[in-house]
Motif scaffolding. Structure first.
Motif, PDB file in Angstrom:
ATOM      1  N   UNK A 157       1.054  -1.282   0.091  1.00 51.42           N
ATOM      2  CA  UNK A 157      -0.048   0.039   0.032  1.00 51.42           C
ATOM      3  C   UNK A 157       0.898   1.185  -0.203  1.00 51.42           C
ATOM      4  N   UNK A 158       0.516   2.284  -0.830  1.00 51.93           N
ATOM      5  CA  UNK A 158       1.185   3.346  -0.894  1.00 51.93           C
ATOM      6  C   UNK A 158       0.555   4.534  -0.687  1.00 51.93           C
ATOM      7  N   UNK A 159       0.743   5.745  -0.191  1.00 45.82           N
ATOM      8  CA  UNK A 159      -0.050   6.782   0.152  1.00 45.82           C
ATOM      9  C   UNK A 159       0.056   8.165  -0.599  1.00 45.82           C
ATOM     10  N   UNK A 160      -0.964   8.723  -1.102  1.00 41.90           N
ATOM     11  CA  UNK A 160      -1.079  10.022  -1.356  1.00 41.90           C
ATOM     12  C   UNK A 160      -2.263  10.160  -1.945  1.00 41.90           C
ATOM     13  N   UNK A 161      -2.697  11.619  -2.287  1.00 43.65           N
ATOM     14  CA  UNK A 161      -3.988  12.149  -2.637  1.00 43.65           C
ATOM     15  C   UNK A 161      -3.958  12.526  -4.027  1.00 43.65           C
ATOM     16  N   UNK A 162      -3.449  13.545  -4.265  1.00 42.77           N
ATOM     17  CA  UNK A 162      -3.171  14.239  -5.557  1.00 42.77           C
ATOM     18  C   UNK A 162      -2.130  13.247  -6.552  1.00 42.77           C
ATOM     19  N   UNK A 163      -2.346  13.472  -7.842  1.00 41.34           N
ATOM     20  CA  UNK A 163      -1.521  12.420  -8.691  1.00 41.34           C
ATOM     21  C   UNK A 163       0.035  13.141  -8.419  1.00 41.34           C
ATOM     22  N   UNK A 164       0.983  11.870  -8.008  1.00 41.02           N
ATOM     23  CA  UNK A 164       2.185  12.321  -7.998  1.00 41.02           C
ATOM     24  C   UNK A 164       2.737  12.220  -6.524  1.00 41.02           C
ATOM     25  N   UNK A 165       1.564  12.300  -5.648  1.00 39.38           N
ATOM     26  CA  UNK A 165       2.049  12.431  -4.098  1.00 39.38           C
ATOM     27  C   UNK A 165       2.685  11.157  -3.581  1.00 39.38           C
ATOM     28  N   UNK A 166       2.451  10.081  -4.221  1.00 37.29           N
ATOM     29  CA  UNK A 166       3.100   8.758  -3.470  1.00 37.29           C
ATOM     30  C   UNK A 166       4.398   8.978  -3.785  1.00 37.29           C
ATOM     31  N   UNK A 167       4.936   9.773  -4.617  1.00 39.76           N
ATOM     32  CA  UNK A 167       6.558   9.911  -4.632  1.00 39.76           C
ATOM     33  C   UNK A 167       7.131  10.429  -3.430  1.00 39.76           C
ATOM     34  N   UNK A 168       6.284  10.917  -2.582  1.00 39.91           N
ATOM     35  CA  UNK A 168       6.602  11.580  -1.217  1.00 39.91           C
ATOM     36  C   UNK A 168       6.724  10.497   0.041  1.00 39.91           C
ATOM     37  N   UNK A 169       6.139   9.409  -0.482  1.00 32.97           N
ATOM     38  CA  UNK A 169       6.023   8.227   0.563  1.00 32.97           C
ATOM     39  C   UNK A 169       7.052   7.508   0.543  1.00 32.97           C
ATOM     40  N   UNK A 170       8.161   7.643   1.031  1.00 40.73           N
ATOM     41  CA  UNK A 170       9.410   6.803   1.141  1.00 40.73           C
ATOM     42  C   UNK A 170       9.350   5.395   1.435  1.00 40.73           C
ATOM     43  N   UNK A 171       8.606   5.286   2.474  1.00 38.55           N
ATOM     44  CA  UNK A 171       8.434   3.667   2.790  1.00 38.55           C
ATOM     45  C   UNK A 171       7.511   2.873   1.593  1.00 38.55           C
TER      46      UNK A 171
END
Length: 212
Positions: A157-171
């Motif tokens: 599971x990876x976390x983010x709201x707006x497209x591209x925000x998952x790039x901030x979820x290092x884990x």
């Protein structure tokens, strides 16, 4: 070797797509081709339980108004592995993705187990909560089909709201990266041993009803 991935998000290049790409980058490093198919923007009717696919046994869903469903079934059959990706809608997978998976995996099950022993994995993109239930729901299709499932170092599971925000979820990015590496390794092991290790014989499905 080839893996076909299904993006269950209505957004073609949103966070679900990016999660699939993170896994796919590791596959491609090992020479494994990745094709991503956009499911979430299609109008796909749910399974109506007509059992036409079980009667015909032609590897097709009889509801032919969406020809791409049967095309995708064949793509999974021909591929070495499959990746399922979904966003989270009310702690569940997207309705369009579920409609497709219900039909595709039922067709596969009543036609001799078309996806049996293929390598399969699931990934989920979510804003905050509901990712693990959705991940479990996707994995139910893989488990039921006797597919081989690679793991990673946490739930995929990876976390983010707006497209591209998952790039901030290092884990989350590490989870996807390790999943890709392990999936590539498992695909290669299956391919390497296919001529030397005999797979277990398929058993016919037994149905036991609790109300008689």
């Amino acid at each position: 070797m080839k893996v076909v991935a299904f993006n269950g998000s209505p957004r073609e290049k949103g966070n679900t797509y990016l999660a699939l790409r993170m896994v796919g980058e590791e596959l491609e490093k090992e020479g494994i081709e990745l094709e991503i198919i956009h499911v979430g923007n299609k109008a796909i009717r749910g399974c109506i339980g007509c059992n036409g696919c079980a009667k015909n046994r032609d590897e097709k869903c009889v509801m032919s108004e969406e020809n791409f469903v049967n095309e995708w079934i064949q793509k999974i059959k021909e591929a070495d592995g499959v990746l399922l990706g979904s966003p989270v809608h009310f702690a569940s997978l997207g309705a369009t993705m579920k409609a497709f998976l219900d039909r595709a995996f039922y067709v596969a099950s009543v036609n001799g187990g078309l996806f049996r022993h293929k390598v399969g994995a699931s990934v989920v993109a979510v804003r905050r909560s509901g990712g693990v239930p959705t991940f479990d729901q996707l994995n139910n299709y893989l488990n039921y089909s006797e597919m081989l499932m690679p793991s990673t170092n946490y739930w995929s599971v990876i976390h983010g709201l707006r497209p591209g925000e998952v790039e901030q979820d290092e884990e989350g990015k590490q989870i996807m990266r390790i999943l890709g590496k392990n999936m590539a390794w498992l695909l290669k092991m299956v391919d390497y041993t296919k001529d030397t290790i005999v797979p277990p014989e398929k058993e016919n499905k037994k149905y036991t009803h609790f109300i008689r």
